[in-house]
Design a protein around this motif. Structure first.
Motif, PDB file in Angstrom:
ATOM      1  N   ALA A  51       0.835  -1.213   0.000  1.00  0.00           N
ATOM      2  CA  ALA A  51       0.000   0.000   0.000  1.00  0.00           C
ATOM      3  C   ALA A  51       0.862   1.253   0.000  1.00  0.00           C
ATOM      4  N   GLU A  52       1.870   1.272   0.836  1.00  0.00           N
ATOM      5  CA  GLU A  52       2.747   2.439   0.935  1.00  0.00           C
ATOM      6  C   GLU A  52       3.562   2.618  -0.351  1.00  0.00           C
ATOM      7  N   VAL A  92       2.855   1.654  -3.488  1.00  0.00           N
ATOM      8  CA  VAL A  92       2.033   2.107  -4.613  1.00  0.00           C
ATOM      9  C   VAL A  92       1.639   3.570  -4.435  1.00  0.00           C
ATOM     10  N   LYS A  93       1.215   3.926  -3.249  1.00  0.00           N
ATOM     11  CA  LYS A  93       0.776   5.304  -3.014  1.00  0.00           C
ATOM     12  C   LYS A  93       1.925   6.290  -3.218  1.00  0.00           C
ATOM     13  N   GLU A  94       3.102   5.974  -2.679  1.00  0.00           N
ATOM     14  CA  GLU A  94       4.252   6.861  -2.839  1.00  0.00           C
ATOM     15  C   GLU A  94       4.653   7.001  -4.306  1.00  0.00           C
ATOM     16  N   ARG A  95       4.703   5.889  -5.015  1.00  0.00           N
ATOM     17  CA  ARG A  95       5.103   5.921  -6.424  1.00  0.00           C
ATOM     18  C   ARG A  95       4.078   6.670  -7.271  1.00  0.00           C
ATOM     19  N   ARG A  96       2.800   6.443  -6.987  1.00  0.00           N
ATOM     20  CA  ARG A  96       1.752   7.138  -7.748  1.00  0.00           C
ATOM     21  C   ARG A  96       1.866   8.640  -7.556  1.00  0.00           C
ATOM     22  N   LYS A  97       2.054   9.059  -6.315  1.00  0.00           N
ATOM     23  CA  LYS A  97       2.165  10.487  -6.033  1.00  0.00           C
ATOM     24  C   LYS A  97       3.443  11.081  -6.630  1.00  0.00           C
ATOM     25  N   LYS A  98       4.502  10.281  -6.664  1.00  0.00           N
ATOM     26  CA  LYS A  98       5.777  10.753  -7.218  1.00  0.00           C
ATOM     27  C   LYS A  98       5.637  11.116  -8.697  1.00  0.00           C
ATOM     28  N   GLU A 113      -4.128   0.724  -1.987  1.00  0.00           N
ATOM     29  CA  GLU A 113      -3.597   1.805  -1.160  1.00  0.00           C
ATOM     30  C   GLU A 113      -4.154   1.791   0.261  1.00  0.00           C
ATOM     31  N   GLN A 114      -5.297   1.166   0.460  1.00  0.00           N
ATOM     32  CA  GLN A 114      -5.863   1.039   1.799  1.00  0.00           C
ATOM     33  C   GLN A 114      -5.316  -0.177   2.531  1.00  0.00           C
ATOM     34  N   GLY A 115      -4.514  -0.981   1.844  1.00  0.00           N
ATOM     35  CA  GLY A 115      -3.912  -2.146   2.483  1.00  0.00           C
ATOM     36  C   GLY A 115      -4.831  -3.340   2.595  1.00  0.00           C
ATOM     37  N   LYS A 116      -5.863  -3.389   1.775  1.00  0.00           N
ATOM     38  CA  LYS A 116      -6.774  -4.540   1.792  1.00  0.00           C
ATOM     39  C   LYS A 116      -5.988  -5.795   1.431  1.00  0.00           C
ATOM     40  N   THR A 117      -6.383  -6.926   1.985  1.00  0.00           N
ATOM     41  CA  THR A 117      -5.627  -8.160   1.771  1.00  0.00           C
ATOM     42  C   THR A 117      -6.264  -9.105   0.765  1.00  0.00           C
TER      43      THR A 117
END
Length: 71
Positions: free
Chosen positions: A5-6, A8-14, A37-41
């Protein structure tokens, strides 16, 4: 190793994309990006790999033999 989640979110924002823009470029539903991004499993691995391919990565299946070799 970062949680998925972390990562993907960081790369997307980058690359300065909204979740909607990213989903469209990856060819997946917006809900898939949100779940990741919410960390769903409970995620479809094919969809996760479509997301990761946007960054030049992929998840490979892991079996117990592979895990034992990491020790």
């Amino acid at each position: 190793m970062k949680p998925l989640a972390e990562f993907v979110k960081e790369r997307r924002k980058k690359v300065n994309l909204t979740q909607e823009e990213f989903a469209e470029r990856a060819g997946i539903a917006l809900t898939v990006v949100r779940k990741i991004e919410q960390g769903k499993t409970n995620l479809n691995m094919d969809k996760v790999n479509l997301v990761l391919q946007m960054f030049g990565h992929e998840l490979a299946p892991v079996n117990s033999k592979d895990l034992n070799n990491l020790k």
